[in-house]
Design a protein around this motif. Structure first.
Motif, short mmCIF file in Angstrom:
data_model
loop_
_atom_site.label_atom_id
_atom_site.label_comp_id
_atom_site.label_asym_id
_atom_site.label_seq_id
_atom_site.Cartn_x
_atom_site.Cartn_y
_atom_site.Cartn_z
N ALA A 107 -4.75 -7.29 18.36
CA ALA A 107 -5.41 -7.82 19.47
C ALA A 107 -5.87 -6.97 20.24
N ALA A 108 -7.10 -7.50 21.08
CA ALA A 108 -7.68 -6.53 22.03
C ALA A 108 -7.40 -7.53 23.38
N VAL A 109 -6.99 -6.94 24.35
CA VAL A 109 -6.56 -7.60 25.62
C VAL A 109 -7.67 -7.06 26.83
N ARG A 110 -8.17 -7.55 27.62
CA ARG A 110 -8.97 -7.05 28.60
C ARG A 110 -8.53 -7.87 29.90
N GLU A 111 -8.92 -7.00 30.91
CA GLU A 111 -8.79 -7.46 32.35
C GLU A 111 -7.77 -8.02 32.79
N LEU A 112 -6.43 -7.74 32.41
CA LEU A 112 -5.10 -8.25 32.68
C LEU A 112 -5.01 -8.59 33.92
N SER A 113 -4.47 -9.62 34.44
CA SER A 113 -4.09 -10.29 35.53
C SER A 113 -5.30 -10.73 36.65
N LYS A 114 -6.57 -10.27 36.00
CA LYS A 114 -7.76 -10.57 36.50
C LYS A 114 -8.32 -11.90 36.28
N ARG A 115 -9.53 -12.25 36.93
CA ARG A 115 -10.24 -13.56 36.76
C ARG A 115 -10.39 -13.82 35.23
N PHE A 116 -11.10 -12.77 34.70
CA PHE A 116 -11.59 -12.86 33.11
C PHE A 116 -10.62 -12.37 31.94
N GLU A 117 -9.48 -12.45 32.52
CA GLU A 117 -8.28 -11.94 31.48
C GLU A 117 -8.78 -12.58 30.19
N GLU A 118 -8.54 -11.80 29.03
CA GLU A 118 -8.90 -12.25 27.83
C GLU A 118 -8.06 -11.88 26.81
N ILE A 119 -7.53 -12.40 25.56
CA ILE A 119 -7.16 -11.90 24.41
C ILE A 119 -7.72 -12.22 23.35
N ARG A 120 -8.05 -11.19 22.43
CA ARG A 120 -8.75 -11.71 21.06
C ARG A 120 -8.30 -11.18 20.13
N PHE A 121 -7.85 -11.94 19.10
CA PHE A 121 -7.09 -11.53 17.80
C PHE A 121 -8.22 -11.42 16.69
N GLY A 122 -7.70 -10.41 15.70
CA GLY A 122 -8.29 -10.45 14.29
C GLY A 122 -8.06 -9.07 13.88
N THR A 123 -8.53 -8.73 12.55
CA THR A 123 -8.36 -7.54 12.01
C THR A 123 -9.39 -6.57 12.72
N LEU A 124 -9.16 -5.28 12.88
CA LEU A 124 -9.80 -4.43 13.39
C LEU A 124 -11.53 -4.39 12.94
N GLU A 125 -11.70 -4.92 11.80
CA GLU A 125 -13.02 -5.01 11.17
C GLU A 125 -13.80 -6.25 11.93
N GLU A 126 -12.90 -7.50 12.09
CA GLU A 126 -13.26 -8.44 12.66
C GLU A 126 -13.74 -8.28 14.40
N LEU A 127 -12.75 -7.57 15.00
CA LEU A 127 -12.89 -7.19 16.27
C LEU A 127 -14.44 -6.29 16.43
N SER A 128 -14.21 -5.36 15.74
CA SER A 128 -15.31 -4.52 15.66
C SER A 128 -16.88 -5.44 15.55
N ALA A 129 -16.65 -6.20 14.62
CA ALA A 129 -18.09 -7.29 14.49
C ALA A 129 -18.08 -7.89 15.92
N TYR A 130 -17.09 -8.17 16.43
CA TYR A 130 -17.55 -9.29 17.73
C TYR A 130 -17.99 -8.43 18.80
N TYR A 131 -17.37 -6.90 18.98
CA TYR A 131 -17.74 -6.37 20.00
C TYR A 131 -19.28 -5.68 19.68
N GLU A 132 -19.83 -5.54 18.51
CA GLU A 132 -20.99 -5.12 18.16
C GLU A 132 -22.17 -6.18 18.80
N ALA A 133 -21.51 -7.42 18.82
CA ALA A 133 -22.23 -8.44 19.22
C ALA A 133 -22.18 -9.00 20.76
#
Length: 239
Positions: free
Chosen positions: A180-206
């Motif tokens: 899981a990649a969690v960003r901007e905790l407690s802020k307006r754009f708080e987000e959690i994204r799940f996946g394998t590390l390969e899937e997360l890498s592909a997402y953040y490349e795009a």
């Protein structure tokens, strides 16, 4: 006494009344970066002498702070966000205080990795917090090798401009495991994204990473731990 005062990791309303009271009563406030701390203190009308205390001057400045404590001053330590001494300055000073017999207390409050772990739904019975991946190649390799056979959730911090490189570096050691990649905790754009590390890498490349990240990786399976143990025995040399 030295007071470790956790500050909000995003939302200013997350500071506790006890922390505010302590900061108002302190003789001096140690802060990681005055440019970050001043807006928070000003928001709550707190005006106290500030001393910069960060990872580059922590050793040298500790002697000055110890003298103040021994003189009976009430010293509060804050960092840019979260709990002091947790992937932030403070550990050295706390250790020196204990060695000198000086009192220290830590006030409960915001901590990014604990908040992210609760949010993720990953195993919270058994987990290990690693903070930022070491920059030293040998230390980094040791951490990643241990990650192969980690039983519980392993948690890292990462900056947005290093996120993709870190994900790719970790991929071979955590194949197929949920993360899981969690960003901007407690802020307006708080987000959690799940996946394998390969899937997360592909997402953040795009999609360009933005905000400070907490990375959580589920523990290895029994099969993966057995394979890791077997490889250790195979690599042993008998003289």
């Amino acid at each position: 006494m030295l007071y470790l005062c956790p500050t909000p990791i995003g939302n200013l309303a997350d500071i506790s009344e006890r922390v505010l009271e302590t900061l108002r009563e302190a003789d001096v406030i140690l802060c990681e970066d005055t440019r970050t701390s001043l807006p928070l203190l000003s928001h709550y009308g707190i005006k106290k002498p500030l001393i910069s205390y960060h990872k580059f001057n922590e050793n040298d400045r500790s002697a000055q702070i110890l003298s103040r404590l021994e003189a009976g001053e009430k010293v509060a330590l804050i960092t840019d966000a979260g709990m002091p001494a947790i992937s932030d300055p403070g550990q050295i000073l706390v250790k020196k205080c204990h060695e000198r017999g000086l009192e220290v207390t830590a006030l409960p409050g915001p901590c990014a990795f604990v908040t992210a772990l609760a949010l993720s739904g990953l195993d919270s019975r058994s987990f290990r917090f690693e903070g930022f991946l070491p920059t030293d190649k040998k230390e980094q390799e040791e951490v990643l090798e241990d990650l192969k056979a980690a039983r519980g959730t392993t948690i890292f911090y990462e900056a947005p401009h290093h996120l993709l490189k870190t994900l790719k570096r970790m991929e071979p050691f955590c194949l197929g495991r949920k993360a899981a990649a969690v960003r901007e905790l407690s802020k307006r754009f708080e987000e959690i994204r799940f996946g394998t590390l390969e899937e997360l890498s592909a997402y953040y490349e795009a999609n360009e990473p933005k905000g400070e990240f907490v990375l959580l990786i589920e523990g290895s399976s029994r099969q993966q731990r057995e394979e890791k143990l077997r490889s250790r025995f195979e690599n042993l040399t008998i003289e």
